[in-house]
Design a protein around this motif. Structure first.
Motif, mmCIF file in Angstrom:
data_model
loop_
_atom_site.group_PDB
_atom_site.id
_atom_site.type_symbol
_atom_site.label_atom_id
_atom_site.label_comp_id
_atom_site.label_asym_id
_atom_site.label_seq_id
_atom_site.Cartn_x
_atom_site.Cartn_y
_atom_site.Cartn_z
ATOM 1 N N GLN A 1 8.775 -80.969 -41.143
ATOM 2 C CA GLN A 1 9.884 -81.397 -40.303
ATOM 3 C C GLN A 1 9.428 -81.679 -38.881
ATOM 4 O OE1 GLN A 1 12.674 -78.616 -38.798
ATOM 5 N NE2 GLN A 1 14.210 -80.153 -38.360
ATOM 6 N N LEU A 2 8.634 -80.764 -38.327
ATOM 7 C CA LEU A 2 8.184 -80.904 -36.941
ATOM 8 C C LEU A 2 7.483 -82.236 -36.713
ATOM 9 C CD1 LEU A 2 7.558 -79.581 -34.120
ATOM 10 C CD2 LEU A 2 5.383 -78.878 -35.134
ATOM 11 N N ILE A 3 6.501 -82.540 -37.533
ATOM 12 C CA ILE A 3 5.669 -83.729 -37.314
ATOM 13 C C ILE A 3 6.405 -85.007 -37.695
ATOM 14 C CG2 ILE A 3 3.511 -84.875 -37.951
ATOM 15 C CD1 ILE A 3 2.374 -82.007 -38.422
ATOM 16 N N ALA A 4 7.102 -84.998 -38.833
ATOM 17 C CA ALA A 4 7.787 -86.212 -39.291
ATOM 18 C C ALA A 4 8.910 -86.610 -38.350
ATOM 19 C CB ALA A 4 8.335 -86.002 -40.703
ATOM 20 N N GLU A 5 9.747 -85.651 -37.983
ATOM 21 C CA GLU A 5 10.907 -85.978 -37.149
ATOM 22 C C GLU A 5 10.496 -86.274 -35.706
ATOM 23 O OE1 GLU A 5 15.466 -84.558 -37.440
ATOM 24 O OE2 GLU A 5 14.076 -82.985 -36.830
ATOM 25 N N SER A 6 9.357 -85.718 -35.286
ATOM 26 C CA SER A 6 8.896 -85.945 -33.915
ATOM 27 C C SER A 6 8.180 -87.273 -33.746
ATOM 28 C CB SER A 6 7.950 -84.808 -33.480
ATOM 29 O OG SER A 6 8.613 -83.563 -33.438
ATOM 30 N N THR A 7 7.375 -87.668 -34.751
ATOM 31 C CA THR A 7 6.541 -88.866 -34.569
ATOM 32 C C THR A 7 7.079 -90.120 -35.257
ATOM 33 O OG1 THR A 7 5.117 -88.511 -36.526
ATOM 34 C CG2 THR A 7 4.500 -87.366 -34.476
ATOM 35 N N GLY A 8 7.995 -89.975 -36.204
ATOM 36 C CA GLY A 8 8.448 -91.117 -36.997
ATOM 37 C C GLY A 8 9.523 -91.928 -36.317
ATOM 38 N N LYS A 9 9.137 -92.767 -35.391
ATOM 39 C CA LYS A 9 10.107 -93.608 -34.669
ATOM 40 C C LYS A 9 9.395 -94.805 -34.049
ATOM 41 C CE LYS A 9 10.914 -89.778 -32.846
ATOM 42 N NZ LYS A 9 11.292 -88.534 -32.158
ATOM 43 N N GLU A 10 10.167 -95.795 -33.676
ATOM 44 C CA GLU A 10 9.627 -97.033 -33.089
ATOM 45 C C GLU A 10 8.584 -97.679 -34.010
ATOM 46 O OE1 GLU A 10 8.440 -96.731 -28.962
ATOM 47 O OE2 GLU A 10 9.918 -95.153 -28.592
ATOM 48 N N SER A 11 8.796 -97.514 -35.340
ATOM 49 C CA SER A 11 7.900 -98.062 -36.373
ATOM 50 C C SER A 11 6.500 -97.467 -36.300
ATOM 51 C CB SER A 11 7.819 -99.596 -36.277
ATOM 52 O OG SER A 11 9.098 -100.159 -36.504
ATOM 53 N N LYS A 12 6.373 -96.302 -35.691
ATOM 54 C CA LYS A 12 5.107 -95.574 -35.616
ATOM 55 C C LYS A 12 5.287 -94.237 -36.315
ATOM 56 C CE LYS A 12 4.381 -97.426 -30.936
ATOM 57 N NZ LYS A 12 4.169 -97.044 -29.514
ATOM 58 N N ALA B 1 -1.892 -92.604 -53.837
ATOM 59 C CA ALA B 1 -0.946 -92.648 -52.732
ATOM 60 C C ALA B 1 -0.489 -91.245 -52.343
ATOM 61 C CB ALA B 1 0.270 -93.483 -53.120
ATOM 62 N N ALA B 2 -0.171 -91.078 -51.075
ATOM 63 C CA ALA B 2 0.441 -89.836 -50.614
ATOM 64 C C ALA B 2 1.848 -89.737 -51.185
ATOM 65 C CB ALA B 2 0.489 -89.806 -49.095
ATOM 66 N N THR B 3 2.268 -88.518 -51.501
ATOM 67 C CA THR B 3 3.605 -88.302 -52.056
ATOM 68 C C THR B 3 4.292 -87.159 -51.326
ATOM 69 O OG1 THR B 3 2.830 -86.714 -53.721
ATOM 70 C CG2 THR B 3 2.839 -89.042 -54.353
ATOM 71 N N THR B 4 5.601 -87.272 -51.180
ATOM 72 C CA THR B 4 6.391 -86.189 -50.587
ATOM 73 C C THR B 4 7.605 -85.928 -51.468
ATOM 74 O OG1 THR B 4 7.804 -87.626 -49.220
ATOM 75 C CG2 THR B 4 5.707 -86.907 -48.261
ATOM 76 N N ILE B 5 8.120 -84.715 -51.378
ATOM 77 C CA ILE B 5 9.380 -84.365 -52.037
ATOM 78 C C ILE B 5 10.313 -83.784 -50.981
ATOM 79 C CG2 ILE B 5 10.543 -82.821 -53.660
ATOM 80 C CD1 ILE B 5 8.142 -82.891 -55.436
ATOM 81 N N GLY B 6 11.523 -84.304 -50.949
ATOM 82 C CA GLY B 6 12.541 -83.756 -50.062
ATOM 83 C C GLY B 6 13.801 -83.483 -50.844
ATOM 84 N N TYR B 7 14.379 -82.302 -50.637
ATOM 85 C CA TYR B 7 15.642 -81.968 -51.294
ATOM 86 C C TYR B 7 16.793 -82.314 -50.351
ATOM 87 C CZ TYR B 7 13.253 -79.631 -55.122
ATOM 88 O OH TYR B 7 12.478 -79.373 -56.227
ATOM 89 N N GLY B 8 17.738 -83.107 -50.878
ATOM 90 C CA GLY B 8 18.877 -83.507 -50.069
ATOM 91 C C GLY B 8 19.944 -82.423 -50.054
ATOM 92 N N PRO B 9 20.614 -82.251 -48.911
ATOM 93 C CA PRO B 9 20.474 -83.094 -47.715
ATOM 94 C C PRO B 9 19.493 -82.553 -46.680
ATOM 95 C CG PRO B 9 22.371 -81.663 -47.452
ATOM 96 C CD PRO B 9 21.778 -81.333 -48.808
ATOM 97 N N ARG B 10 18.768 -81.466 -46.978
ATOM 98 C CA ARG B 10 17.958 -80.846 -45.928
ATOM 99 C C ARG B 10 16.910 -81.798 -45.369
ATOM 100 N NH1 ARG B 10 14.510 -75.787 -47.880
ATOM 101 N NH2 ARG B 10 12.611 -76.634 -46.980
ATOM 102 N N PHE B 11 16.346 -82.689 -46.206
ATOM 103 C CA PHE B 11 15.299 -83.574 -45.696
ATOM 104 C C PHE B 11 15.850 -84.600 -44.703
ATOM 105 C CE2 PHE B 11 16.787 -86.374 -49.091
ATOM 106 C CZ PHE B 11 16.690 -87.627 -48.503
ATOM 107 N N LEU B 12 17.175 -84.828 -44.718
ATOM 108 C CA LEU B 12 17.774 -85.749 -43.750
ATOM 109 C C LEU B 12 17.534 -85.266 -42.323
ATOM 110 C CD1 LEU B 12 21.193 -86.573 -45.461
ATOM 111 C CD2 LEU B 12 19.123 -87.985 -45.392
ATOM 112 N N HIS B 13 17.386 -83.951 -42.165
ATOM 113 C CA HIS B 13 17.116 -83.355 -40.855
ATOM 114 C C HIS B 13 15.616 -83.133 -40.669
ATOM 115 C CE1 HIS B 13 21.446 -82.315 -40.235
ATOM 116 N NE2 HIS B 13 21.428 -82.378 -41.550
ATOM 117 N N SER B 14 14.818 -83.779 -41.473
ATOM 118 C CA SER B 14 13.368 -83.580 -41.452
ATOM 119 C C SER B 14 12.682 -84.937 -41.597
ATOM 120 C CB SER B 14 12.963 -82.633 -42.595
ATOM 121 O OG SER B 14 11.588 -82.466 -42.676
ATOM 122 N N THR B 15 12.199 -85.225 -42.801
ATOM 123 C CA THR B 15 11.500 -86.492 -43.027
ATOM 124 C C THR B 15 12.448 -87.698 -42.990
ATOM 125 O OG1 THR B 15 11.682 -86.070 -45.405
ATOM 126 C CG2 THR B 15 9.592 -85.521 -44.346
ATOM 127 N N GLY B 16 13.747 -87.451 -43.029
ATOM 128 C CA GLY B 16 14.710 -88.553 -42.988
ATOM 129 C C GLY B 16 14.520 -89.448 -41.776
#
Length: 575
Positions: A284-295, A481-496
């Motif tokens: 959550q920390l890394i995905a939600e912090s860095t995943g923006k502006e297409s970066k 390929a890299a793979t991730t698993i997110g359980y909804g809806p918690r991942f919406l506040h993380s990798t979402g």
């Protein structure tokens, strides 16, 4: 926690990374971060208040030691009042750290057995309810605002249950952790909560592990929070250092961002079994912090460690292990194949405090290098708004907006992500398309460097987790390929956030089901089942709006049976 220069492996990128590191030998970035210089991340004045109001986490290892007596006294009080269970009602940053602490430290004898509720799946709520005695349970309502739809719904549900037992005294079974002046602070006073912990307002949820949000639940299970904080303080003091050669968190942030510029943007965690849940929090920390502006840098946790030939060239491995466990034997061959890596050795479980701080600081550095604001989450609101729109439609029409499947049978249904998809057009002309053909059409869109994100709006069980890991393995082995698993809806506040705001490299597989049971939400015209379905629909719509490569699969009421069918169909499609 032990990290030396030898623990940084640059692999095939050594010349490029060494040049980058040389430029940072006498950098002033750490010093500027501690002085709360917003221009580390953005130069525009419009960002000044936004960023400065999210840097309160920097000194938490010190400031929260001053609050430890208050927390420990409270724990002593609730233990003396006969409480045996505690349930965190939260989402995202307010729920991740408590889960990591419970899974890592366990529950000490004589302390409260902790559960974490961060799912709107009716079965998940039922499972927790059946695992506790409500008359002996302390409910921890954790939310920066308290107005989050999931937390509000959890509170409504369990407050009604407590009210059935305790009547007007139901509030004494609840505490709140929230920011000052929030709706939740006001509500907790109105309902007579036992206590409200007011967290510093200048801390974002995912940076709140070492605040009341993480420390109160940790203390309730018997964690020595002073020891945890002192460990974090030791790491914090090193993070003050400007030199990249003596500041490993600074070095990790620069390394991750430098590699991402070279196309190595899948930061893959390999963790000792005892600390494997740390991956949830770091994700959550890394995905939600860095995943923006297409970066962005995609954190990958929970993958089974494979042979070197099962990975693409976009991997950067972070191997975190307990000293007594020694280094994972499967990791050394990855070094030989010149994959970049970082080894972190933990002396004991209390190094978790330092680990939290290490990655918070490293992630802040990643944001600086990527020239983005790592403390906001601009795309999270999209799915929330879409969910609200779906709920409004349901409340008016007593049904969901119609969506036609293109293939399937009575139990399995597949929905396309794009109306102009070739198979969707074909289905409109000829009727349904075979499930295998639908899957193949989707996977054929994969290009090198993409990742697969399995978004499961299901109740997380051992069987479900095992089946989804099988699906991950099929995808990784076929595409490297890299793979991730997110359980909804918690991942919406993380990798979402990363899914919509990060690079357009995602292959999204949304999995939904028909709920066997449902739970009403007191005071609302919709149930938890309807809420979960609305969240899935809202997220799907958001991905469509961003033109992401997405497919939606309904596995019916028998989730595990449906997943087995899907796994079989993926195997057939990828022959």
């Amino acid at each position: 926690m032990k990290i030396t220069k030898k623990d940084f492996k640059f692999g095939r990128f050594e010349p490029d990374v060494k040049r980058k590191f040389k430029n940072y030998e006498n950098s002033d970035i750490p010093e500027r971060i501690y002085s709360k210089d917003f221009t580390v991340w953005k130069n525009e004045t419009e960002y000044e208040a936004l960023i400065k109001n999210r840097l309160g986490w920097l000194m938490l290892p010190l400031s929260m030691q001053e609050k430890s007596d208050e927390i420990n006294s409270f724990v002593k009080e609730v233990k003396g009042n006969g409480f045996e269970y505690a349930v965190v009602l939260g989402m995202g940053g307010s729920s991740m750290c408590p889960e990591v602490c419970r899974d890592t430290f366990g529950v000490r004898k004589g302390f409260l057995n902790l559960f974490v509720l961060d799912s709107t799946d009716p079965q998940a709520i039922s499972d927790i309810e059946n695992s506790i005695d409500i008359a002996k349970t302390l409910f921890i309502v954790s939310s920066k605002s308290g107005s989050t739809i999931e937390v509000d719904s959890f509170l409504r549900y369990f407050y009604a249950k407590a009210e059935d037992i305790f009547g007007a005294d139901a509030g004494s079974r609840f505490i709140a952790v929230t920011d000052p002046g929030t709706y939740l602070e006001k509500l907790s006073a109105e309902l007579g909560f036992r206590k409200t912990f007011i967290n510093p307002a200048d801390i974002g949820g995912r940076y709140s592990a070492l605040s009341f949000f993480g420390l109160v639940p940790a203390a309730l299970i018997g964690v020595d929070i002073v020891r945890l904080l002192k460990n974090a303080e030791e790491v914090m003091n090193v993070c003050f250092e400007n030199s990249i050669s003596v500041n490993p968190a600074f070095a990790a942030g620069v390394l991750a961002s430098a590699l991402s510029e070279l196309g190595v943007d899948k930061l893959t965690f390999i963790l000792s079994e005892k600390i494997e849940s740390f991956g949830y929090w770091a994700e959550q920390l890394i995905a939600e912090s860095t995943g923006k502006e297409s970066k962005g840098i995609l954190p990958v946790e929970g993958e089974i460690t494979g042979k070197a030939n099962t990975y693409g060239r976009d991997r950067f491995f972070v191997n975190i292990y307990l000293k007594k466990d020694k280094i994972n034997k499967k990791v050394k061959p990855l070094f030989k194949k010149k994959f970049p890596a970082l080894n972190i050795e933990l002396d004991d479980l209390y190094d978790l405090g330092g680990l939290f701080y290490f990655w918070e600081f490293a992630t802040a550095v990643m944001g600086a290098e990527l020239k983005i604001n790592p403390f906001d989450e601009p795309n999270v609101k999209e799915s929330k708004d879409n969910t609200s729109n779906v709920l409004d439609y349901y409340e008016k029409n007593k049904k969901f907006p119609e969506q036609k499947s293109i293939s399937g049978n009575k139990k399995i249904q597949i929905f396309p992500g794009n109306e102009n998809d070739a198979l969707n057009i074909l289905a409109q002309k000829t009727g349904e398309v075979k499930i295998t053909d639908s899957i193949k059409n989707f996977t054929d869109k994969y290009t090198a460097g993409d990742y697969f994100a399995v978004m499961a709006y299901l109740n997380k069980t051992e069987k479900t987790e095992k089946l989804l890991r099988q699906l991950r393995e099929i995808l990784r082995s076929n595409f490297k390929a890299a793979t991730t698993i997110g359980y909804g809806p918690r991942f919406l506040h993380s990798t979402g956030q990363y899914h919509k705001g990060g690079p357009d490299k995602g292959m999204f597989i949304q999995i939904v089901c028909e709920d066997k049971i449902d739970k009403d939400i007191p005071g609302k015209n919709f149930s938890f089942g309807i809420l979960k379905q609305s969240q899935a629909a809202g997220d799907f719509e958001s991905l469509q709006m961003h033109n992401r490569k997405v497919i939606k699969i309904s596995v019916g009421a028998d989730v595990n049976k449906g997943l087995k069918v899907i796994i079989k169909e993926f195997k057939k499609a990828l022959k």
